[in-house]
Design a protein around this motif. Structure first.
Motif, short mmCIF file in Angstrom:
data_model
loop_
_atom_site.label_atom_id
_atom_site.label_comp_id
_atom_site.label_asym_id
_atom_site.label_seq_id
_atom_site.Cartn_x
_atom_site.Cartn_y
_atom_site.Cartn_z
N GLU A 129 -0.09 -5.24 -17.82
CA GLU A 129 -1.15 -4.57 -17.05
C GLU A 129 -0.60 -3.88 -15.79
OE1 GLU A 129 -4.57 -4.43 -17.94
OE2 GLU A 129 -3.64 -5.10 -19.81
N ALA A 130 0.65 -4.12 -15.45
CA ALA A 130 1.25 -3.57 -14.23
C ALA A 130 1.18 -2.05 -14.20
CB ALA A 130 2.69 -4.04 -14.08
N ARG A 131 1.34 -1.41 -15.34
CA ARG A 131 1.29 0.07 -15.39
C ARG A 131 -0.06 0.60 -14.92
NH1 ARG A 131 5.02 3.14 -17.35
NH2 ARG A 131 6.68 2.36 -18.66
N LYS A 132 -1.13 -0.11 -15.24
CA LYS A 132 -2.47 0.31 -14.84
C LYS A 132 -2.70 0.14 -13.34
CE LYS A 132 -4.51 -0.82 -19.30
NZ LYS A 132 -5.44 -1.69 -20.00
N LEU A 133 -1.87 -0.65 -12.68
CA LEU A 133 -2.04 -0.93 -11.26
C LEU A 133 -1.22 -0.01 -10.36
CD1 LEU A 133 -2.00 -4.83 -11.50
CD2 LEU A 133 -3.98 -3.32 -11.36
N ILE A 134 -0.51 0.94 -10.96
CA ILE A 134 0.27 1.88 -10.16
C ILE A 134 -0.68 2.74 -9.34
CG2 ILE A 134 1.79 3.90 -10.27
CD1 ILE A 134 3.06 2.65 -12.76
N GLY A 135 -0.37 2.89 -8.06
CA GLY A 135 -1.22 3.71 -7.19
C GLY A 135 -1.53 2.97 -5.91
N ASN A 136 -2.64 3.29 -5.31
CA ASN A 136 -3.04 2.70 -4.03
C ASN A 136 -3.33 1.21 -4.18
OD1 ASN A 136 -2.89 5.22 -2.88
ND2 ASN A 136 -5.07 5.62 -3.11
N GLY A 137 -3.19 0.49 -3.08
CA GLY A 137 -3.47 -0.94 -3.08
C GLY A 137 -2.26 -1.74 -3.52
N GLY A 138 -2.30 -3.03 -3.28
CA GLY A 138 -1.23 -3.92 -3.71
C GLY A 138 -0.20 -4.18 -2.64
N PHE A 139 0.72 -5.10 -2.97
CA PHE A 139 1.76 -5.53 -2.04
C PHE A 139 3.08 -4.92 -2.42
CE2 PHE A 139 5.13 -8.25 -0.56
CZ PHE A 139 4.73 -8.61 0.71
N PRO A 140 3.79 -4.35 -1.47
CA PRO A 140 3.46 -4.06 -0.07
C PRO A 140 2.76 -2.71 0.05
CG PRO A 140 5.74 -3.47 -0.47
CD PRO A 140 5.20 -4.04 -1.77
N SER A 141 2.18 -2.46 1.19
CA SER A 141 1.52 -1.19 1.46
C SER A 141 2.57 -0.09 1.60
CB SER A 141 0.71 -1.27 2.75
OG SER A 141 0.35 0.02 3.19
N THR A 142 2.55 0.86 0.68
CA THR A 142 3.52 1.96 0.70
C THR A 142 3.28 2.87 1.89
OG1 THR A 142 3.77 1.85 -1.70
CG2 THR A 142 4.44 3.90 -0.62
N HIS A 143 2.03 3.17 2.18
CA HIS A 143 1.72 4.03 3.33
C HIS A 143 2.31 3.44 4.62
CE1 HIS A 143 -1.42 5.39 0.51
NE2 HIS A 143 -1.33 6.55 1.15
N THR A 144 2.11 2.13 4.80
CA THR A 144 2.62 1.47 6.00
C THR A 144 4.15 1.47 6.02
OG1 THR A 144 0.64 0.07 6.05
CG2 THR A 144 2.52 -0.67 7.35
N ALA A 145 4.76 1.22 4.88
CA ALA A 145 6.23 1.22 4.82
C ALA A 145 6.79 2.59 5.20
CB ALA A 145 6.70 0.82 3.42
N VAL A 146 6.16 3.66 4.71
CA VAL A 146 6.65 5.01 4.99
C VAL A 146 6.59 5.32 6.48
CG1 VAL A 146 6.10 7.46 4.65
CG2 VAL A 146 6.20 5.93 2.68
N VAL A 147 5.44 5.12 7.11
CA VAL A 147 5.31 5.50 8.52
C VAL A 147 6.06 4.55 9.45
CG1 VAL A 147 3.17 6.81 8.25
CG2 VAL A 147 3.06 4.40 8.85
N SER A 148 6.10 3.27 9.13
CA SER A 148 6.80 2.34 10.01
C SER A 148 8.31 2.50 9.93
CB SER A 148 6.38 0.89 9.73
OG SER A 148 6.76 0.49 8.42
N SER A 149 8.82 2.93 8.77
CA SER A 149 10.27 3.16 8.67
C SER A 149 10.69 4.28 9.61
CB SER A 149 10.67 3.48 7.23
OG SER A 149 10.15 4.72 6.81
N VAL A 150 9.92 5.35 9.66
CA VAL A 150 10.25 6.47 10.55
C VAL A 150 10.02 6.08 12.01
CG1 VAL A 150 9.71 8.85 11.14
CG2 VAL A 150 9.81 8.17 8.75
N ALA A 151 9.00 5.28 12.27
CA ALA A 151 8.76 4.82 13.64
C ALA A 151 9.95 4.00 14.14
CB ALA A 151 7.47 3.99 13.72
N MET A 152 10.43 3.09 13.31
CA MET A 152 11.59 2.27 13.71
C MET A 152 12.84 3.12 13.89
SD MET A 152 10.86 -0.84 14.26
CE MET A 152 12.43 -1.65 14.19
N LEU A 153 13.08 4.04 12.98
CA LEU A 153 14.24 4.92 13.11
C LEU A 153 14.14 5.73 14.41
CD1 LEU A 153 16.85 6.14 12.04
CD2 LEU A 153 15.46 7.75 10.71
#
Length: 147
Positions: free
Chosen positions: A37-61
């Motif tokens: 069922e993992a294929r059906k869960l691709i997209g928004n939601g779930g662990f970890p938050s991709t949006h947060t990872a993207v912006v926080s990586s640039v903030a830290m850099l």
């Protein structure tokens, strides 16, 4: 010999790396938890938050590269907070609303073919925290690669 990358290349590359790392980790976790069922869960939601990872990586850099007390770092932190608040607030509420709308639609027209709304939109605080931790780690690693 240490790999070094110019900041002109690393800043636009890091969000893609964070997106890829977060998406891969999210898919691996979903595969362990949900199997096929993992294929059906691709997209928004779930662990970890991709949006947060993207912006926080640039903030830290930005903090490591430009300094922790610069206006640019302050702006990056503000953007990171907005994304995190949006993920646990508005986007999560959208997902909960979609869940209720889907249940009502099923009640009203059980026989009709209706496309369900995507219910996984937002994140729990734990999922956002996971994205923040991943982004911070990637931002730190990226800062060590700067020329």
């Amino acid at each position: 010999m240490q790999l070094q990358i110019s900041s002109g290349l690393l800043y636009p590359l890091l969000p893609f790396i964070a997106w890829l790392a977060s998406g891969t980790l999210k898919y691996a976790i979903n595969t362990i938890r949900h199997g096929q069922e993992a294929r059906k869960l691709i997209g928004n939601g779930g662990f970890p938050s991709t949006h947060t990872a993207v912006v926080s990586s640039v903030a830290m850099l930005t903090g490591f590269d430009q300094g922790w007390s610069t206006p640019l770092f302050g702006l990056a932190v503000a953007l990171t907070f907005i994304v995190m608040i949006d993920a646990v607030g508005i986007r999560r509420a959208v997902g909960e609303s979609a869940e209720r709308i889907n249940a009502l639609t099923l009640e009203i027209s059980a026989a009709a073919e209706t496309k369900k709304l995507r219910e996984r939109q937002g994140h729990t605080r734990l999922e956002v925290s996971g994205g923040l931790a991943l982004g911070m780690l990637l931002g730190f690693v990226a800062s060590r690669l700067l020329v």
